[in-house]
Write an enzyme that holds these catalytic residues in place. Structure first.
Site, mmCIF file in Angstrom:
data_model
loop_
_atom_site.group_PDB
_atom_site.id
_atom_site.type_symbol
_atom_site.label_atom_id
_atom_site.label_comp_id
_atom_site.label_asym_id
_atom_site.label_seq_id
_atom_site.Cartn_x
_atom_site.Cartn_y
_atom_site.Cartn_z
ATOM 1 N N ASP A 54 38.913 31.960 69.509
ATOM 2 C CA ASP A 54 38.330 33.200 69.270
ATOM 3 C C ASP A 54 38.620 34.453 70.254
ATOM 4 O O ASP A 54 38.938 35.498 69.895
ATOM 5 C CB ASP A 54 36.841 33.236 69.333
ATOM 6 C CG ASP A 54 36.252 32.385 68.104
ATOM 7 O OD1 ASP A 54 36.986 32.021 67.275
ATOM 8 O OD2 ASP A 54 35.132 32.209 68.099
ATOM 9 N N GLU A 98 41.464 34.693 71.929
ATOM 10 C CA GLU A 98 42.683 34.930 71.975
ATOM 11 C C GLU A 98 42.778 36.174 70.657
ATOM 12 O O GLU A 98 43.304 37.172 70.785
ATOM 13 C CB GLU A 98 43.641 33.911 71.323
ATOM 14 C CG GLU A 98 45.176 34.090 72.134
ATOM 15 C CD GLU A 98 45.831 32.821 71.678
ATOM 16 O OE1 GLU A 98 47.079 32.969 71.178
ATOM 17 O OE2 GLU A 98 45.390 31.683 72.052
ATOM 18 N N SER A 115 32.343 37.777 30.473
ATOM 19 C CA SER A 115 31.331 36.824 30.942
ATOM 20 C C SER A 115 31.875 35.490 30.151
ATOM 21 O O SER A 115 32.722 35.488 29.500
ATOM 22 C CB SER A 115 29.977 37.284 30.904
ATOM 23 O OG SER A 115 29.821 37.242 29.179
ATOM 24 N N LEU A 116 31.145 34.368 30.422
ATOM 25 C CA LEU A 116 31.145 33.215 29.849
ATOM 26 C C LEU A 116 30.108 32.728 28.697
ATOM 27 O O LEU A 116 29.060 32.907 29.040
ATOM 28 C CB LEU A 116 31.205 32.053 30.778
ATOM 29 C CG LEU A 116 32.606 32.312 31.833
ATOM 30 C CD1 LEU A 116 32.220 31.429 33.221
ATOM 31 C CD2 LEU A 116 33.761 32.023 31.314
ATOM 32 N N GLU A 126 37.076 24.195 36.774
ATOM 33 C CA GLU A 126 36.659 24.895 38.096
ATOM 34 C C GLU A 126 35.256 24.792 38.140
ATOM 35 O O GLU A 126 34.404 24.674 37.549
ATOM 36 C CB GLU A 126 37.068 26.198 38.062
ATOM 37 C CG GLU A 126 38.569 26.563 37.640
ATOM 38 C CD GLU A 126 38.878 27.889 37.496
ATOM 39 O OE1 GLU A 126 37.713 28.747 37.424
ATOM 40 O OE2 GLU A 126 39.981 28.201 36.742
ATOM 41 N N LYS A 137 31.788 26.388 38.785
ATOM 42 C CA LYS A 137 31.044 27.656 38.615
ATOM 43 C C LYS A 137 29.962 28.085 39.588
ATOM 44 O O LYS A 137 29.084 27.515 40.039
ATOM 45 C CB LYS A 137 29.999 27.476 37.194
ATOM 46 C CG LYS A 137 29.209 28.551 36.927
ATOM 47 C CD LYS A 137 29.296 28.924 35.442
ATOM 48 C CE LYS A 137 28.706 30.366 34.970
ATOM 49 N NZ LYS A 137 28.124 31.329 35.975
ATOM 50 N N GLU A 159 34.323 35.323 42.977
ATOM 51 C CA GLU A 159 32.989 35.435 43.238
ATOM 52 C C GLU A 159 32.566 35.456 44.588
ATOM 53 O O GLU A 159 33.264 34.536 45.312
ATOM 54 C CB GLU A 159 32.269 34.053 42.667
ATOM 55 C CG GLU A 159 30.793 33.814 42.397
ATOM 56 C CD GLU A 159 30.403 34.462 40.989
ATOM 57 O OE1 GLU A 159 31.239 35.188 40.297
ATOM 58 O OE2 GLU A 159 29.302 34.397 40.650
ATOM 59 N N LYS A 181 38.467 26.273 31.376
ATOM 60 C CA LYS A 181 39.275 27.154 30.672
ATOM 61 C C LYS A 181 40.628 26.617 30.304
ATOM 62 O O LYS A 181 41.198 25.823 30.632
ATOM 63 C CB LYS A 181 39.893 28.242 31.697
ATOM 64 C CG LYS A 181 38.823 29.016 32.530
ATOM 65 C CD LYS A 181 39.197 29.859 33.718
ATOM 66 C CE LYS A 181 37.950 30.390 34.408
ATOM 67 N NZ LYS A 181 38.318 30.990 35.693
ATOM 68 N N LYS A 208 26.938 23.960 32.079
ATOM 69 C CA LYS A 208 26.030 24.242 33.135
ATOM 70 C C LYS A 208 25.397 22.724 33.645
ATOM 71 O O LYS A 208 25.142 21.943 32.835
ATOM 72 C CB LYS A 208 24.910 25.109 32.800
ATOM 73 C CG LYS A 208 25.090 26.563 32.484
ATOM 74 C CD LYS A 208 25.020 27.329 33.776
ATOM 75 C CE LYS A 208 24.981 28.632 33.294
ATOM 76 N NZ LYS A 208 24.058 29.516 34.082
HETATM 77 S S1 IVH Z 1 35.707 33.085 34.757
HETATM 78 C C1 IVH Z 1 36.933 35.251 31.429
HETATM 79 N N1 IVH Z 1 35.446 31.207 36.438
HETATM 80 O O1 IVH Z 1 30.261 33.555 35.812
HETATM 81 C C2 IVH Z 1 35.935 34.704 32.162
HETATM 82 N N2 IVH Z 1 33.729 33.057 36.045
HETATM 83 O O2 IVH Z 1 29.110 33.823 33.422
HETATM 84 C C3 IVH Z 1 35.493 35.279 33.391
HETATM 85 N N3 IVH Z 1 31.615 32.695 37.508
HETATM 86 O O3 IVH Z 1 30.866 36.643 35.777
HETATM 87 C C4 IVH Z 1 34.932 34.577 34.211
HETATM 88 N N4 IVH Z 1 32.669 30.916 38.696
HETATM 89 O O4 IVH Z 1 30.633 35.876 37.966
HETATM 90 C C5 IVH Z 1 34.822 32.510 36.004
HETATM 91 N N5 IVH Z 1 35.108 29.540 38.037
HETATM 92 C C6 IVH Z 1 34.641 30.626 37.402
HETATM 93 C C7 IVH Z 1 33.499 31.010 37.793
HETATM 94 C C8 IVH Z 1 32.894 32.353 37.248
HETATM 95 C C9 IVH Z 1 31.403 31.847 38.869
HETATM 96 C C10 IVH Z 1 30.802 33.609 37.231
HETATM 97 C C11 IVH Z 1 31.519 35.185 37.183
HETATM 98 C C12 IVH Z 1 31.168 35.541 35.698
HETATM 99 C C13 IVH Z 1 30.054 34.872 35.314
HETATM 100 C C14 IVH Z 1 30.163 34.442 33.943
#
Ligand code: IVH
Length: 666
Positions: free
Chosen positions: A35, A37, A84-85, A115, A117, A175, A292, A316
């Site tokens: 820190d 440095e 959103s998802l 990934e 969430k 995020e 994805k 979820k």
């Molecule tokens: S992809 C095309 N990847 O979840 C899809 N979202 O419910 C766009 N989120 O608004 C989002 N982890 O804030 C994606 N690995 C992840 C994520 C993620 C958290 C959140 C993000 C988004 C929300 C959708």
């Protein structure tokens, strides 16, 4: 003093070194230097910049310390919408998603990028010629808020891409969140400064990012994981999402180390199970797994439905539950006189939040669950915020544990509080109820005639004149005085409510500043702090007060009884409670026509739309509703039934807030 070209070269060198070490520390978690440095280099840079103000670069890490506070966040339109998802809540729903994708693509095993969430706040970062030029929150998906100055204070966000040559445009989405350690640290800071701790890491992250003063944000331990590449130009885009994430890593971003490429449903489910087992050890909050479709070509084939891609899903996790011991059961008295048993718990971390007590709602609930002092109970965060006791682990019940008996009368001290509250409400500088002395309030409470201020307005002359010590004439006068007090001023009303820290002067200030009670009730702490004399502590007390259901209910009852005040003259325009809400009505309502309902909602400021779209904030669903209700469900738009509509008309602010909360929960 250095000559200018030398200074410029040195500045460039220091910026490059500082950002490199920043990257080692905050992104790779693998620092090369200590820190002190780092601090020395930073000081040298700041000194050079101070001596040569025209050489200060926008991408200088000295900027991270925090720029000037802004009066608000400007809207910023996203170059491409932030989507959103869709969610899967169980294995069937996830398998259904996989089957649909496989069928559409005509393959047996779909290759996914899987990934974590993250449970934080979505952000879009825009780099032009390699330099971070803007950062915006998701907002409604089309337009977010410009939080660039605040995001620059987050050390894990590169101010410059580590790509040579730099693409002309590159957008990165991710995020912003607080890990558990950061969350605990922040809450310690909050408590130390006498402020309320945040309920969970997500709220804390959102609150931190939306600080008007970037210097404030700079003190918050925020970090980021990036999960997608946005619109870009001059960048050769890989074929798969997984490789895009790798590219993000190369460009200097933090990318989740949990990301995997997986083939087919079975591997996908195994990953979910493995991750849910490790969930508590990750050190940060996740609420599921995002899958994805990995191939970008396949993503393009699948496309989108409304605001969510067909090629991705968030599977979820069920809400976290933890065992802990009941240390005691307290009985709390609400303003309304209702008794609420609250279990005091041995502190336990559930989903990243330390829980020390949980409501048992009421005597019936307590009896049903048969919670006893000394029991081991399972706790969960209901709606992911309010802690709740799910059940007792009977096998672990200590032999000496005896059933808890609720007192059926209000404890002495609590009654005194209640009496004092009503006396204050009626006092001369508050609602000024002439002739309602302290003794009368005590007596009425004792006799059970009233248990809060609103009950005063329900008193009948006959009830009072029946009292031995109050003659007919006095009873008449008192009822008249109570009725007369209904017309008041907003300032008096606010003072009468007994909001902690709000005396007469502050009440007057709030009244003239906000003009309308609804606007004041909706104000967040940042807005409250713009009122003269209102500092962070007072602001958080006011904010808290108007978020307590019992207070909201009391206010609503007072207004139902006809307590009112003429509008306060203010300079500011006063938005109506549903301003900015687009609502769709569908199906048949039993108690009023759709037109009538629409008219009533419009008077509250809402816009009524004929069809459900991304802009829809709420759908009112009557009997035999068809495709609109279905579409709302698919889009994740909150829905209310007819009873909910009536609640909304009656208490627009409170209900709107609940609905908005629900929506934010995705
Ligand atoms: S992809 C095309 N990847 O979840 C899809 N979202 O419910 C766009 N989120 O608004 C989002 N982890 O804030 C994606 N690995 C992840 C994520 C993620 C958290 C959140 C993000 C988004 C929300 C959708």
């Amino acid at each position: 003093m250095r000559s200018e070209p030398v200074a410029a070269t040195r500045i460039a060198h220091l910026i490059e070194r500082l950002e490199y070490h920043n990257y080692r520390y905050y992104v790779l978690d693998d620092p090369e230097i200590g820190d002190s440095e780092y601090d020395l280099m930073m000081r040298e840079l700041q000194a050079l910049e101070a001596a040569n103000p025209h050489l200060v670069r926008r991408d200088s890490p000295s900027n991270r310390i925090g720029g000037a506070p802004s009066p608000g966040f400007r809207p910023l339109r996203h170059a491409a919408p932030m989507l959103s998802l869709n969610n899967a809540l169980n294995l069937e729903e996830f398998a259904e998603f996989d089957r649909r994708v496989a069928t559409r693509l005509g393959v047996t095993d779909v290759r996914y990028s899987a990934e974590t969430k993250l449970d934080g706040l979505a952000i879009s970062l825009r780099y032009e010629a390699g330099e971070l030029v803007s950062a915006a929150t998701r907002g409604d998906g089309e337009t977010g808020e410009d939080v660039t100055a605040n995001v620059k204070t987050i050390r894990a966000v590169p101010l410059r891409l580590r790509l040579v040559p730099a693409p002309s445009v590159m957008e990165v989405r991710g995020e912003i969140y607080l890990d558990h350690a950061g969350f605990e640290k922040l809450n310690e800071q909050q408590r130390a400064s006498g402020l309320k701790p945040f309920a969970n890491p997500r709220n804390a992250a959102a609150g931190s990012l939306r600080q008007l003063d970037p210097q404030m944000t700079a003190t918050r331990p925020l970090t980021i994981y990036c999960y997608a590449l946005g619109p870009s130009d001059g960048l050769s885009i890989p074929d798969s999402h997984f490789d895009c994430l790798k590219l993000l890593g190369t460009a200097g971003f933090r990318v989740s180390p949990e990301t995997r490429q997986l083939n087919g449903l079975q591997a996908a489910v195994e990953y979910y199970i493995a991750l849910s087992e490790r969930r508590d050890r990750l050190g940060y909050e996740i609420d599921g797994v995002v899958y994805k479709v990995d191939s970008l070509a396949q993503q393009a084939l699948l496309g989108f439905v409304a605001k969510a891609p067909r090629w991705a899903i968030a599977y979820k996790f069920p809400p976290a539950e933890r065992p802990t011991r009941v240390l005691g059961i307290d009985v709390q008295v609400g303003r309304t006189g209702a008794l609420t048993p609250v279990a005091r718990l041995e502190p336990v971390v559930v989903g990243g939040v330390t829980i020390t007590n949980a409501t048992l709602h009421n005597a019936d609930e307590l009896a049903r669950k048969d919670v006893r002092i000394g029991d081991i109970v399972m706790v969960r965060r209901a709606g992911d915020v309010i802690p709740e006791i799910l059940r007792v682990v009977l096998a672990a019940r200590p032999p000496q544990a005896i059933p808890f008996v609720m007192p059926d009368t209000i404890p002495e001290q609590a009654r005194e509080q209640l009496v004092q509250g009503i006396i204050h409400f009626a006092s001369r500088r508050a609602l000024d109820i002439d002739g309602l002395g302290d003794k009368w309030v005590e007596l009425f409470v004792c006799l059970g005639l009233i248990s809060d201020a609103a009950d005063l307005y329900g008193l009948k002359e006959e009830q009072l004149s029946a009292l031995e010590r109050l003659g007919e004439k006095s009873a008449q006068n008192l009822i008249a005085a109570i009725a007369a007090s209904k017309t008041t001023t907003l300032a008096r009303f606010l003072y009468a409510l007994g909001i902690p820290e709000v005396g007469e002067a502050t009440a007057r200030m709030l009244a003239s500043h906000f003009g309308e009670l609804e606007t004041l009730m909706a104000a967040d702490t940042a807005l409250l702090e713009t009122v003269p004399d209102v500092g962070p502590i007072v602001a958080s007390r006011i904010y808290e007060f108007f978020r307590t259901p019992a207070r909201i209910a009391l206010i609503a009852r007072l207004r139902e009884h006809g307590v009112w005040w003429p509008e306060e003259p203010t300079g500011a325009s006063t938005p109506r409670p549903l301003a900015g809400w687009t609502i769709v009505l569908t199906g048949t309502l039993a108690t009023l026509s759709r037109e009538e309902a629409g008219e009533l909602l419009r008077t509250l400021g809402a816009k009524i739309a004929g069809s459900v779209s991304l802009k829809t904030r709420l759908v009112i669903v009557g009997e035999e509703a068809g495709s609109k209700a279905e579409k709302a469900r698919a889009l994740g738009v909150p829905r209310l039934d007819e009873a909910g509509l009536h609640a909304l008309l009656k208490e627009p602010l409170a209900i709107a807030r609940i609905v908005a909360e629900h929506q934010r929960g995705d």
